[in-house]
Motif scaffolding. Structure first.
Motif, PDB file in Angstrom:
ATOM      1  N   ALA A 220       0.852  -1.197   0.000  1.00  0.00           N
ATOM      2  CA  ALA A 220       0.000   0.000   0.000  1.00  0.00           C
ATOM      3  C   ALA A 220       0.883   1.240   0.000  1.00  0.00           C
ATOM      4  N   PHE A 221       0.333   2.348  -0.492  1.00  0.00           N
ATOM      5  CA  PHE A 221       1.069   3.621  -0.487  1.00  0.00           C
ATOM      6  C   PHE A 221       0.164   4.713   0.046  1.00  0.00           C
ATOM      7  N   THR A 222       0.671   5.516   0.967  1.00  0.00           N
ATOM      8  CA  THR A 222      -0.042   6.708   1.435  1.00  0.00           C
ATOM      9  C   THR A 222       0.807   7.915   1.092  1.00  0.00           C
ATOM     10  N   SER A 223       0.186   8.899   0.446  1.00  0.00           N
ATOM     11  CA  SER A 223       0.917  10.139   0.195  1.00  0.00           C
ATOM     12  C   SER A 223       0.852  11.011   1.444  1.00  0.00           C
ATOM     13  N   PRO A 224       1.962  11.661   1.797  1.00  0.00           N
ATOM     14  CA  PRO A 224       1.922  12.619   2.904  1.00  0.00           C
ATOM     15  C   PRO A 224       0.829  13.673   2.692  1.00  0.00           C
ATOM     16  N   ALA A 225       0.473  13.932   1.400  1.00  0.00           N
ATOM     17  CA  ALA A 225      -0.560  14.939   1.121  1.00  0.00           C
ATOM     18  C   ALA A 225      -1.918  14.529   1.682  1.00  0.00           C
ATOM     19  N   ALA A 226      -2.097  13.227   1.953  1.00  0.00           N
ATOM     20  CA  ALA A 226      -3.373  12.763   2.497  1.00  0.00           C
ATOM     21  C   ALA A 226      -3.430  12.939   4.018  1.00  0.00           C
ATOM     22  N   VAL A 227      -2.290  13.254   4.637  1.00  0.00           N
ATOM     23  CA  VAL A 227      -2.309  13.398   6.101  1.00  0.00           C
ATOM     24  C   VAL A 227      -1.827  14.773   6.578  1.00  0.00           C
ATOM     25  N   TYR A 228      -1.171  15.542   5.694  1.00  0.00           N
ATOM     26  CA  TYR A 228      -0.634  16.850   6.117  1.00  0.00           C
ATOM     27  C   TYR A 228      -1.014  17.872   5.044  1.00  0.00           C
ATOM     28  N   PRO A 229      -1.847  18.862   5.404  1.00  0.00           N
ATOM     29  CA  PRO A 229      -2.394  19.759   4.370  1.00  0.00           C
ATOM     30  C   PRO A 229      -1.331  20.549   3.597  1.00  0.00           C
ATOM     31  N   TRP A 230      -0.211  20.887   4.248  1.00  0.00           N
ATOM     32  CA  TRP A 230       0.778  21.753   3.595  1.00  0.00           C
ATOM     33  C   TRP A 230       1.807  20.886   2.866  1.00  0.00           C
ATOM     34  N   THR A 231       1.298  20.118   1.914  1.00  0.00           N
ATOM     35  CA  THR A 231       2.164  19.199   1.166  1.00  0.00           C
ATOM     36  C   THR A 231       2.088  19.528  -0.318  1.00  0.00           C
ATOM     37  N   LEU A 232       3.251  19.531  -0.971  1.00  0.00           N
ATOM     38  CA  LEU A 232       3.317  19.590  -2.438  1.00  0.00           C
ATOM     39  C   LEU A 232       3.811  18.224  -2.905  1.00  0.00           C
ATOM     40  N   ILE A 233       3.203  17.728  -3.976  1.00  0.00           N
ATOM     41  CA  ILE A 233       3.587  16.419  -4.529  1.00  0.00           C
ATOM     42  C   ILE A 233       4.322  16.647  -5.842  1.00  0.00           C
TER      43      ILE A 233
END
Ligand SMILES: Cc1ncc(COP(=O)(O)O)c(C=O)c1O
Length: 388
Positions: A220-233
């Motif tokens: 499985a993969f979780t993007s940090p953008a799904a848990v921390y609002p101030w994220t750029l991908i």
């Protein structure tokens, strides 16, 4: 008298170890087994060639006019990224870039002033350093857990100063192949929220995800953008299509980012892309994106290469990380000197990447974009150089 700029000199210094390695080792024989850089050693995907050919066929007078982000590309990215994250992603939050490289430079230039600090992982990709150093930003190498190579949240917390503005999270991780769990990312989010409050400036995550779709065994993969609002991908198609010479990728604003911050970043993107020397990709590659989204290298074949090489190495006593994603293997160099190990193998026409390129002189990296034939050719040399 020095004629090059301070920025050019700093960039050169920060990447010298990579240039020296390339000069010394990569007079690689055409018949050698090359496990160094993530380059293709076989013909490109037929679907990729067809997509580029179709996209090159003009459909109007402005087909090759100056293009910023092309709408059909950002719409395709928003749909697929949103589906992967399980969160709605707006096409307006996507900027097409010349690969992840340019998306990373864009993110840095959007958020940093000279002297600001960026925490990035050790071991980690070697090009964050020159991108930062060239512009007078300060890279702070921060170690991962030395045994598991998981994020070391305490080490990140200790590295934060009043000048910290970005933490780079690279998952799946080059060179170890580790994927970070949602729980670990939530821990990081908590630390960054508290630290941002403390220093009075928002610390962002740059989630460097070019290997996001290259995962083994259903990981499985979780993007940090799904848990921390101030994220750029940032993302690149160069890995999943094994075509890094065709520059196409993107920078996405995290879907949970507060509107005021999102608007401020959106307004800054076009000027910064222009200042980067037109950081948008070629029109042809942008038109191809909806089709590129449907394509992938052969992951089962990559898994088979991983299993063959990793299985043999472990059987001969090599201490290796079991990668959950990427196309790399990472492990301890026998004897604890990765340069000596790389030299010894190079004499047998087997080319590996010493950990010195990752500030980890005791480890080394193997790239699984080598062919199965190269793997079979190299196995006797690995066996001979195995730990005593
Ligand atoms: C972790 C990481 N980030 C970014 C990049 C840049 O990718 P691209 O050259 O496709 O832009 C690479 C390439 O090796 C990488 O390994």
């Amino acid at each position: 008298m020095a004629i090059v700029s301070d920025g050019a000199r700093r960039a050169g210094e920060s990447i010298r170890v990579v240039s020296e390695f390339a000069d010394q080792f990569l007079a690689a024989d055409a018949d050698g087994a090359d496990f160094t850089f993530g380059n293709p050693h076989e013909r490109p995907l037929a679907g990729l060639v067809a997509a580029i050919k179709a996209a090159a066929e003009p459909n109007g007078n402005d087909w090759f006019a100056y293009k910023s982000s092309v709408g059909s590309a950002t719409a395709a990215v928003a749909a697929s990224l949103g589906a992967e994250m399980g969160l709605p992603v707006a096409a307006d939050d996507i900027t097409m870039t010349q690969g992840a490289f340019k998306a990373i430079a864009l993110a840095f230039d959007l958020l940093l002033n000279p002297g600001d600090e960026v925490i990035h992982p050790k071991p980690g990709w070697f090009a964050y350093a020159p991108i930062l150093a060239h512009r007078g930003y300060v890279g702070v190498h921060t170690p991962l857990d030395p045994v598991s190579y998981d994020l070391d949240i305490d080490a990140i917390a200790r590295a934060i100063t009043p000048r910290t503005r970005i933490v780079v999270v690279n998952s799946p991780h080059n060179p170890t192949g580790r994927i970070y769990s949602r729980a670990r990312l939530e821990e990081l989010a908590g630390v960054l929220d508290a630290a941002s409050e403390r220093i009075g400036a928002r610390i962002f995550i740059l989630s460097d995800e070019p290997y996001r779709r290259i995962r083994f065994d259903g990981a499985a993969f979780t993007s940090p953008a799904a848990v921390y609002p101030w994220t750029l991908i940032d993302y690149s198609y160069g890995k999943i299509l094994l075509s890094p010479g065709q520059r196409i990728g993107y920078l996405a604003l995290g879907p949970l980012m507060p509107e005021a911050d999102r608007n401020a970043l959106t307004a800054a993107i076009f000027p910064v892309q222009t200042a980067l020397g037109w950081g948008f990709p070629d029109a042809t590659m942008q038109y191809a994106v909806p089709e590129l989204e449907t394509l992938s290298i052969d992951i089962p074949a990559l898994t088979a290469k991983r299993d063959r090489l990793l299985g043999a190495l472990k059987q001969w006593g090599y201490r290796m990380v079991d990668p959950e994603g990427t196309f790399y293997l990472w492990g301890d160099a026998p004897g604890g000197d990765s340069l000596a190990f790389a030299r010894r193998l190079a004499e047998r026409k087997v080319f590996v990447m010493p950990g010195t390129l990752f500030h980890c002189p005791r480890q080394y990296r193997l790239c699984l974009t080598a062919t199965t034939e190269m793997i079979e050719q190299a196995l006797p040399a690995f066996r001979e150089a195995a730990p005593a």
